[in-house]
Design an enzyme around this catalytic site. Sequence first.
Site, short mmCIF file in Angstrom:
data_model
loop_
_atom_site.label_atom_id
_atom_site.label_comp_id
_atom_site.label_asym_id
_atom_site.label_seq_id
_atom_site.Cartn_x
_atom_site.Cartn_y
_atom_site.Cartn_z
N ASP A 363 -2.43 -1.07 1.93
CA ASP A 363 -2.79 -0.33 3.27
C ASP A 363 -2.16 -1.11 4.56
O ASP A 363 -2.08 -2.23 4.33
CB ASP A 363 -4.16 -0.40 3.10
CG ASP A 363 -4.90 0.19 4.61
OD1 ASP A 363 -4.78 1.28 4.75
OD2 ASP A 363 -5.22 -0.74 5.46
N GLU A 405 1.38 2.21 2.11
CA GLU A 405 1.19 3.16 2.92
C GLU A 405 2.03 2.93 4.32
O GLU A 405 1.50 2.36 5.00
CB GLU A 405 -0.40 3.12 3.21
CG GLU A 405 -1.04 4.36 4.18
CD GLU A 405 -2.03 3.71 5.25
OE1 GLU A 405 -2.59 4.58 6.03
OE2 GLU A 405 -2.21 2.66 5.48
#
Length: 717
Positions: A363, A405
């Site tokens: 992330d 991401e």
Amino acid sequence: MAKKRLQKKREAARAASARIETQKKEALKVETKKIEPLKVETKKVEPVKVETRKVEPVKVETKKIEPVKVETRKIEPVKVETRKVEAPRVEAASPVPEIPVRNDDGIYKERLSHHLDELKWLYCELYQDNPYVTTHLNDLLKVLKKFYDMRDNELKASDIRREKSPGWFKHNDLTGMMMYVDAFSGNLSGLESRLDYIQECNVNYLHLMPLLETPKGRSDGGYAVSDFRMIRKDLGTMDDFAHLTSECHKRGISVCLDFVMNHTSEDHEWAKRARNGEKEYQDRYFFFDNFDIPSMYEQTCPEVFPTTAPGNFTWQEDIHKHVMTTFYPYQWDLNYRNPIVLNEMIFNMLYLANQGVDIVRLDAVPYIWKQLGTTCRNLPQVHTIVRIMRMITEIVCPGVLLLGEVVMAPDKVVPYFGTGEKPECHLLYNVTTMASTWHTVATRDVSLLRRQIDILSELPHDYVFQNYLRCHDDIGWGLDYDYLANFGIQEVPHKKYLNDFLTGKYPDSFARGELYNDDPRLGDARLCGTTASLCGIERFGFEGNQEGIDRAVRYDITLHAFMLSQSGIPVIYSGDEIGQVNDYTYKDDPDKSADSRNLHRGDFHWELTENRHNPDTVQGKLFPALGKLEQIRACHSVFNSDVAFHTIETWNKSILAIVRENDDEKFIGIFNFSENDGVAWIDEHDGTYTDLISGKELEAKGVQIPAFGFCWLYRNK
């Protein structure tokens, strides 16, 4: 004389006999010595018991008990190999149950030796200013071996299989689905009971949104983690999660989980100890006594949430310090300049991998390295860290993939793949194509989308993107405005048009969405909403307009057909398969009302699934149509990620055509983004094609495409 000769013969015979006996005994001794390594291999079981005491993860050890049965069954291939080489010895050794299936220590040493020099070099370069860099590196290496030893037999066997087939995730047989466990099934046990439905959706790649421990009301949808080794109590336990992943693996389903790298919750143990004044833990974050240095960061570091969380620092009144908080005030940025932070976060990642996670979603990875005078985005040190993490997974758990991401334009995204010699992420999100798709929905003009696909087609075919229409997050308009300027389109007013159309403010718009982090000054608001609501199913459903509903469902299917035609792994957001619309009840929940992204994060409506076999319902039209597309895709190698693709001219600004072709098959996908019927003026001179949806045969010339419809043409060479 005869007697003497006879006596000499007898003595010679006795001597020969003695030599033979001696040789036999020596041979037996040699054989006995060859059996001894079995005892050594048997001793290798002992470190597992030691690790259980040292590392604490009883849960992991509990999980390890089950795969022993699998390993026992897997002994057979070893017997086959042994029989081919030394059949007589197999019969003698086969009764010994301690024969190892594989030499785990040898496998680990081989993997480690392959990466050790580069790993040391990168680590020491990254922390060259730290006087204890060698100590931290040695600590890292020691604990890596412990996590490898803790990894259960079933996962190790999977690692070996995937090592032998490194492109296993590049084939056309992967279909993903992402979901929040609580919204879908209440908890992990409930999800396990719904795996039959998951498989009915043709899903074999399950992305579970953040489910680790977070503070209620300050969770940012699960991205403010307070404990990286604990499941949220309302969802279950880590044992439940490990059991779920094991059941998924038995069904051939890979599991993806988010790993929040950039920050922790302010409720994390490190943050609590830092707040209590322990310098060791304050050094794991960015603390400042005054705003002098933070003000320097603010000059060059953009704001992520300028409306809801302005600035990049938060003042902590109780300890009279500023702490860096790039996202929300309760999410404290980790200081990766501290090697302890990198080591400990890698250990957390490996812990999750040992629970059965197949894909680790990194992330907000571009943000993890901070440096004054920069944007604190995409710095070279970020790539060093990702490369280190890639090597470590290849050493400890090579069956695990890294999904980055990186929500940026292609030129910023591509470097996160690394190079062929020094790869970084296995997978990256195809964010720009997703955003360009919704731009095309609002404009009915495919030129930008076609340009985006052509850019992707020129990238190395080893690059694998994860494709999607919708996800848990908002839609940001990070488009190619330099290209759009050629058509007189300006960024700020164009963003306003897109948001007005897709929120239903524009005259006769069929879409229904909401804005997130609206900043009128920059026109930089982002968009929220489910696929069904943005396609018109919500509007026409509430109006009772059956013609509008049918058209909206057709458009929904077309957009999914386009997504499934792209190169990479297709991922559907849970609820899209049944046309689930926006959930406005989030506004009544004080913990959710401030975040409009909850509009498309609503509870899954299981009652709607009962309609999926009724052709007179939205679900009965949508569910089987998406299922057919997914099954077709899985049957044809032309959809493999490494297959070349390109666009072709249709001479219709609202119709896009994509060609995929390998040595055996050719595919042409044609998609109409207009509310009017149209003709794709293509002209392929290579024979007759079959429409994979209707089964009709036709030439790929002047193909008629209905409003918001599509066509999948196929030719077997």
